[in-house]
Motif scaffolding. Structure first.
Motif, mmCIF file in Angstrom:
data_model
loop_
_atom_site.group_PDB
_atom_site.id
_atom_site.type_symbol
_atom_site.label_atom_id
_atom_site.label_comp_id
_atom_site.label_asym_id
_atom_site.label_seq_id
_atom_site.Cartn_x
_atom_site.Cartn_y
_atom_site.Cartn_z
ATOM 1 N N ILE A 158 0.467 -0.949 -0.442
ATOM 2 C CA ILE A 158 0.491 0.010 0.412
ATOM 3 C C ILE A 158 0.981 1.103 -0.058
ATOM 4 N N TRP A 159 2.098 1.086 0.209
ATOM 5 C CA TRP A 159 2.957 2.451 0.247
ATOM 6 C C TRP A 159 2.780 2.453 -0.724
ATOM 7 N N GLN A 160 2.849 2.771 -2.187
ATOM 8 C CA GLN A 160 2.875 2.833 -4.038
ATOM 9 C C GLN A 160 1.405 3.484 -3.696
ATOM 10 N N TRP A 163 4.243 7.675 -1.557
ATOM 11 C CA TRP A 163 5.368 7.114 -2.101
ATOM 12 C C TRP A 163 6.778 7.933 -0.616
ATOM 13 N N PRO A 164 6.039 9.496 -0.599
ATOM 14 C CA PRO A 164 6.758 9.921 0.512
ATOM 15 C C PRO A 164 7.426 8.701 1.950
ATOM 16 N N ALA A 165 6.428 8.302 1.878
ATOM 17 C CA ALA A 165 6.547 7.185 3.698
ATOM 18 C C ALA A 165 6.606 6.376 3.005
ATOM 19 N N ALA A 166 6.779 5.662 1.913
ATOM 20 C CA ALA A 166 7.448 4.766 1.234
ATOM 21 C C ALA A 166 8.240 3.679 2.534
ATOM 22 N N GLU A 167 9.441 4.019 2.747
ATOM 23 C CA GLU A 167 10.181 3.226 3.324
ATOM 24 C C GLU A 167 10.010 3.202 4.423
ATOM 25 N N VAL A 171 9.349 -0.990 8.810
ATOM 26 C CA VAL A 171 9.265 -0.915 9.579
ATOM 27 C C VAL A 171 7.863 -1.729 10.655
ATOM 28 N N ARG A 172 6.439 -1.442 9.971
ATOM 29 C CA ARG A 172 5.754 -1.256 10.493
ATOM 30 C C ARG A 172 5.099 -3.414 10.652
ATOM 31 N N PRO A 173 4.345 -3.087 11.359
ATOM 32 C CA PRO A 173 4.351 -4.316 12.080
ATOM 33 C C PRO A 173 2.630 -4.981 11.238
ATOM 34 N N TYR A 174 2.810 -6.490 10.909
ATOM 35 C CA TYR A 174 2.049 -7.296 10.373
ATOM 36 C C TYR A 174 0.772 -7.960 10.965
ATOM 37 N N ASP A 175 -0.313 -7.992 10.858
ATOM 38 C CA ASP A 175 -1.751 -7.755 11.428
ATOM 39 C C ASP A 175 -1.688 -9.209 11.182
ATOM 40 N N ALA A 233 11.020 -1.303 -5.154
ATOM 41 C CA ALA A 233 12.038 -3.096 -4.287
ATOM 42 C C ALA A 233 12.896 -2.044 -3.426
ATOM 43 N N ARG A 234 12.690 -0.900 -2.705
ATOM 44 C CA ARG A 234 13.621 -0.419 -1.466
ATOM 45 C C ARG A 234 12.972 -1.184 -0.075
ATOM 46 N N PRO A 235 11.566 -0.687 -0.333
ATOM 47 C CA PRO A 235 10.838 -1.271 0.834
ATOM 48 C C PRO A 235 11.351 -2.546 1.461
ATOM 49 N N LEU A 236 11.110 -3.106 0.302
ATOM 50 C CA LEU A 236 10.762 -4.817 0.213
ATOM 51 C C LEU A 236 12.256 -5.219 0.078
ATOM 52 N N LEU A 237 12.967 -4.518 0.298
ATOM 53 C CA LEU A 237 14.585 -5.149 0.569
ATOM 54 C C LEU A 237 14.464 -5.746 2.204
ATOM 55 N N ALA A 238 14.229 -4.080 2.475
ATOM 56 C CA ALA A 238 14.176 -2.943 3.801
ATOM 57 C C ALA A 238 13.815 -4.120 4.990
ATOM 58 N N ARG A 239 12.778 -4.469 4.408
ATOM 59 C CA ARG A 239 11.245 -5.660 5.515
ATOM 60 C C ARG A 239 11.836 -6.368 5.740
#
Length: 262
Positions: A158-160, A163-167, A171-175, A233-239
């Motif tokens: 959903i970060w797509q 984009w400014p808050a994507a990265e 660190v956000r949890p997943y329920d 790619a960046r958020p997925l790599l970090a996540r």
């Protein structure tokens, strides 16, 4: 890039999806479940389907094959429903097709138990891509020839949409409390140990390269399709590195979610 085919016949709409996907025949004689650029969130939904579907495939999950489907809106002229006509008229050009799994059944957890290992791998993957659409109410899983297949990844990443808050989303949890497989004591830690090291920059570059340029153009803040690919790619790599410790709603000792405790 994905294989390209051309739609030759619109067969029927599929009522299960809110975006009204349709069954089409293409010039390679294949039958595909087609998702349209003119529906819902448009091309962003199709990008999510490609990125998550191709990433899942490379991590060893069973996912229907994906193609791009060229659509001439004239195919919709003979459709009796105005909604279908409008959808096809606004979806000319490149759309997304998924192999139609003939004979597949919707997943029922009471009829098809899953091992803790397989449940853990799927929960971990859904946490990685932040899939909010794999609940016990709507599993988006199919059973085909005795095996579990993952489908419908349009409601991921959903970060797509911001984009400014994507990265920061990394660190956000997943329920996972209402995940379709929470009742099977998913071994998320074991899945992370296996899968997280495989999510690399090179793998994500390979996956995002499958997305057609046409679906990545004119995005505010990005000069080129490749710049947008790197943003996916960046958020997925970090996540991938941290998400196993941020899966909420599953008991750390048993793996059971709330749905599994009922």
């Amino acid at each position: 890039m994905l294989k390209e085919v051309t739609a030759t016949r619109y067969i029927t709409p599929l009522r299960e999806g809110g975006s009204l996907p349709g069954l089409v025949e293409a010039d390679d004689f294949g039958i595909y479940v087609m998702k349209f650029t003119g529906a819902g969130q448009g091309r962003k939904t199709l990008v999510a389907e490609v990125v998550c579907g191709e990433l899942a495939r490379r991590l060893g999950f069973r996912v229907p094959g994906l193609v791009t489907v060229g659509l001439d809106p004239v195919l919709g002229l003979g459709e009796p429903e105005q909604q279908v006509q409008d959808l096809l008229r606004h979806s000319g050009g490149s759309n997304l097709g998924m192999d139609f799994l003939s004979g597949a059944l919707g997943y029922d957890p009471l009829a098809f138990p899953v091992s803790a290992e397989e449940a853990g791998r799927i929960v971990w993957f859904d946490a990685l891509v932040n899939n909010v659409d794999r609940s016990w109410r709507n599993p988006n899983l199919l059973v085909h020839r005795g095996e579990l297949w993952l489908i419908d990844h349009g409601a991921t990443m959903i970060w797509q949409h911001n984009w400014p808050a994507a990265e920061a989303s990394a660190v956000r949890p997943y329920d996972a409390s209402e995940h379709a497989l929470a009742r099977f004591a998913p071994d998320v830690a074991g899945a992370a140990a296996e899968l997280a090291p495989r999510v690399t920059e090179d793998l994500l570059a390979e996956v995002t390269a499958e997305v057609p340029d046409a679906w990545l153009t004119d995005e505010p803040g990005f000069d080129t399709p490749d710049a947008l690919r790197r943003a996916y790619a960046r958020p997925l790599l970090a996540r991938a590195a941290v998400i196993a410790g941020r899966v909420a709603g599953i008991d750390a000792r048993t793996g059971a979610g709330r749905e599994g405790e009922k």
